[in-house]
Motif scaffolding. Structure first.
Motif, PDB file in Angstrom:
ATOM      1  N   THR A  15      -5.934  -4.047  -3.487  1.00  0.00           N
ATOM      2  CA  THR A  15      -7.211  -3.659  -2.900  1.00  0.00           C
ATOM      3  C   THR A  15      -7.793  -2.472  -3.668  1.00  0.00           C
ATOM      4  O   THR A  15      -7.297  -2.113  -4.738  1.00  0.00           O
TER       5      THR A  15
ATOM      6  N   ALA B  60       0.032  -5.535   5.558  1.00  0.00           N
ATOM      7  CA  ALA B  60       0.741  -5.747   4.298  1.00  0.00           C
ATOM      8  C   ALA B  60       2.106  -5.075   4.269  1.00  0.00           C
ATOM      9  O   ALA B  60       2.274  -3.944   4.740  1.00  0.00           O
TER      10      ALA B  60
ATOM     11  N   ARG C  34      -9.405   0.714   0.662  1.00  0.00           N
ATOM     12  CA  ARG C  34      -8.408  -0.161   1.268  1.00  0.00           C
ATOM     13  C   ARG C  34      -8.994  -1.184   2.238  1.00  0.00           C
ATOM     14  O   ARG C  34      -9.620  -0.847   3.237  1.00  0.00           O
ATOM     15  N   SER C  35      -8.746  -2.429   1.932  1.00  0.00           N
ATOM     16  CA  SER C  35      -9.108  -3.546   2.796  1.00  0.00           C
ATOM     17  C   SER C  35      -8.409  -3.409   4.144  1.00  0.00           C
ATOM     18  O   SER C  35      -7.291  -2.883   4.221  1.00  0.00           O
TER      19      SER C  35
ATOM     20  N   SER D 180      -3.541   0.151  -4.187  1.00  0.00           N
ATOM     21  CA  SER D 180      -4.965   0.486  -4.261  1.00  0.00           C
ATOM     22  C   SER D 180      -5.345   0.846  -5.688  1.00  0.00           C
ATOM     23  O   SER D 180      -4.590   1.535  -6.382  1.00  0.00           O
TER      24      SER D 180
ATOM     25  N   LEU E  62      -0.688  -6.832  -1.038  1.00  0.00           N
ATOM     26  CA  LEU E  62      -2.143  -6.684  -1.123  1.00  0.00           C
ATOM     27  C   LEU E  62      -2.547  -5.887  -2.351  1.00  0.00           C
ATOM     28  O   LEU E  62      -2.000  -4.822  -2.625  1.00  0.00           O
TER      29      LEU E  62
ATOM     30  N   HIS F 251      -4.652  -4.144   4.715  1.00  0.00           N
ATOM     31  CA  HIS F 251      -3.536  -3.240   4.407  1.00  0.00           C
ATOM     32  C   HIS F 251      -2.679  -2.955   5.631  1.00  0.00           C
ATOM     33  O   HIS F 251      -1.492  -2.655   5.514  1.00  0.00           O
ATOM     34  N   GLN F 252      -3.269  -3.061   6.828  1.00  0.00           N
ATOM     35  CA  GLN F 252      -2.501  -2.801   8.048  1.00  0.00           C
ATOM     36  C   GLN F 252      -1.447  -3.875   8.292  1.00  0.00           C
ATOM     37  O   GLN F 252      -0.500  -3.657   9.047  1.00  0.00           O
TER      38      GLN F 252
ATOM     39  N   SER G 279       1.112  -2.569  -0.406  1.00  0.00           N
ATOM     40  CA  SER G 279      -0.332  -2.477  -0.654  1.00  0.00           C
ATOM     41  C   SER G 279      -0.567  -1.566  -1.848  1.00  0.00           C
ATOM     42  O   SER G 279      -0.056  -0.441  -1.883  1.00  0.00           O
TER      43      SER G 279
END
Length: 290
Positions: free
Chosen positions: A219, A230, A223-224, A235, A217, A227-228, A233
Motif C-alpha cells: 500500500t 493484513a 495505508r489502505s 507501505s 498488503l 492493512h487492519q 503490510s
C-alpha cells in the motif's frame, strides 16, 4: 533534493521505541483507525485508547506538535492528500515547481521515496512475508485494482514460473466472488491497494480474511484500510511531481520479493524454468540467433 514530509503515522512509528507503555498503547490505537482516529475531541481519543488525557497531550508533543489542535490540523491535511484526484495533485506540484529540469526533480523525489520507505520496513517481517508467499503448501492469490493491477500481473507472471497453486483475481471484475469459493484457511492473498482505495478490494479482503486467509498488503504511506486485516503490510512513498502517483517504490519492493522467493524455491524454480524454456522452443515464440 525534495524531501517528502513525514506523515503522523511515520512519526509515530519512528518514535515507538521511545514511548512509555501508555503512550505505545495510545500509538497503536491511533494507527488502528488512522487517520480518522485523531479527528475527534482529545478526551474521546484518550477514552478509546484507555489512557489519560495528559498521556495524549504528552505524546502529541513528542511527535513534534505544539498541541492537539496542530496535531488535528495535520491529520486533516493528510486526509485531503489521500482524497486528491489527479488534477488537484498536479496543481499542487505546479504552484511551487523549481526551475530544474523535471528529469532531475522527478528522480530526486523517487530516490527520496525509496530511502524513506525502506527506512520504515522491518527486514525480518519482509523475509517472513516472502517465505509465506513462497510456501506451496497453501494456495496463493494475487489481487490488484484499477491501476495496481499492473503490479499484480507482473507478480503473477513471475509466480507462474516459481510455483503451482496460484490464482490471479482481478478485483475490478464482477466475477471475483467466484474465486472465494475455494479459499481455505491459511491460504495467502497478496493485495495491492493504493489511493484512491477501492471498495471491491476491501470487501474481497474482508471475505478472504473471514475464511481464514492471510493477507500480504502493498500500500501507500497513508495505508489502505485493508492493512487492519493484513498479516504483513508494506507501505511505500508514492508522491512525485506528477498528476499521477509513482509505482517505482512498490515495484522495487515487489522485485525484491520476487528475487527472495526465487532464492527460497530455487531447486523447484530451476526445474520449472527449464520445462518452460523447452515449451518456448517448441512454440518458436522467441527468435534465436544461434
Amino acid at each position: 533534493m525534495n524531501h517528502v514530509p513525514l506523515t503522523i503515522s511515520d512519526r509515530i512509528q519512528k518514535q515507538l521505541d521511545d514511548l512509555t507503555r501508555a503512550e505505545r498503547q495510545l500509538a497503536h490505537s491511533i494507527l488502528e483507525n488512522y487517520p480518522a482516529s485523531g479527528l475527534g475531541p482529545l478526551s474521546s481519543l484518550a477514552k478509546d485508547a484507555k489512557v489519560s488525557v495528559p498521556t495524549v497531550a504528552r505524546m502529541v508533543q513528542k511527535l513534534g506538535f505544539s498541541g492537539y489542535p496542530e496535531f488535528q490540523a495535520e491529520l486533516r491535511e493528510e486526509l485531503k492528500a489521500k482524497a486528491k484526484d489527479p488534477i488537484a495533485k498536479h496543481d499542487t506540484w505546479a504552484e511551487g515547481a523549481p526551475s530544474e529540469h523535471l528529469l532531475n526533480r522527478f528522480t530526486d523525489a523517487v530516490i527520496d521515496n525509496i530511502r524513506h520507505s525502506l527506512g520504515q520496513i522491518d527486514p525480518a517481517e519482509f523475509d517472513a512475508a516472502c517465505a509465506l508467499a513462497a510456501d506451496t503448501e497453501h494456495h496463493l492469490y494475487v489481487v490488484g485494482g484499477r491501476v495496481t493491477h499492473t503490479l499484480a500481473e507482473y507478480l503473477f507472471l513471475h509466480m507462474q514460473v516459481m510455483r503451482a497453486k496460484l490464482t490471479h483475481i482481478q478485483s475490478t471484475s464482477n466475477a471475483w466472488p467466484h474465486y472465494l469459493l475455494d479459499v481455505k484457511e491459511d491460504d495467502v492473498f497478496i493485495i495491492f491497494d493504493m489511493r484512491r482505495y477501492e471498495n471491491n478490494t476491501l470487501k474481497l479482503a474482508e471475505m478472504a480474511h473471514a475464511r481464514g486467509a492471510r493477507i500480504i498488503l502493498f500500500t501507500d504511506q497513508w495505508r489502505s484500510p485493508v492493512h487492519q486485516l493484513a498479516t504483513y503490510s508494506f507501505s511505500s512513498r508514492i508522491v512525485v511531481p506528477s498528476a499521477w502517483d509513482s509505482v517505482v517504490t512498490p515495484l522495487l519492493l515487489l522485485e525484491t520479493m520476487i528475487s527472495t522467493m526465487q532464492n527460497l524455491t530455487w531447486d523447484d524454480t530451476k526445474d520449472r524454468m527449464q520445462s518452460l524454456e523447452e515449451m518456448f522452443d517448441q512454440t518458436k515464440l522467441f527468435r534465436k540467433f544461434t
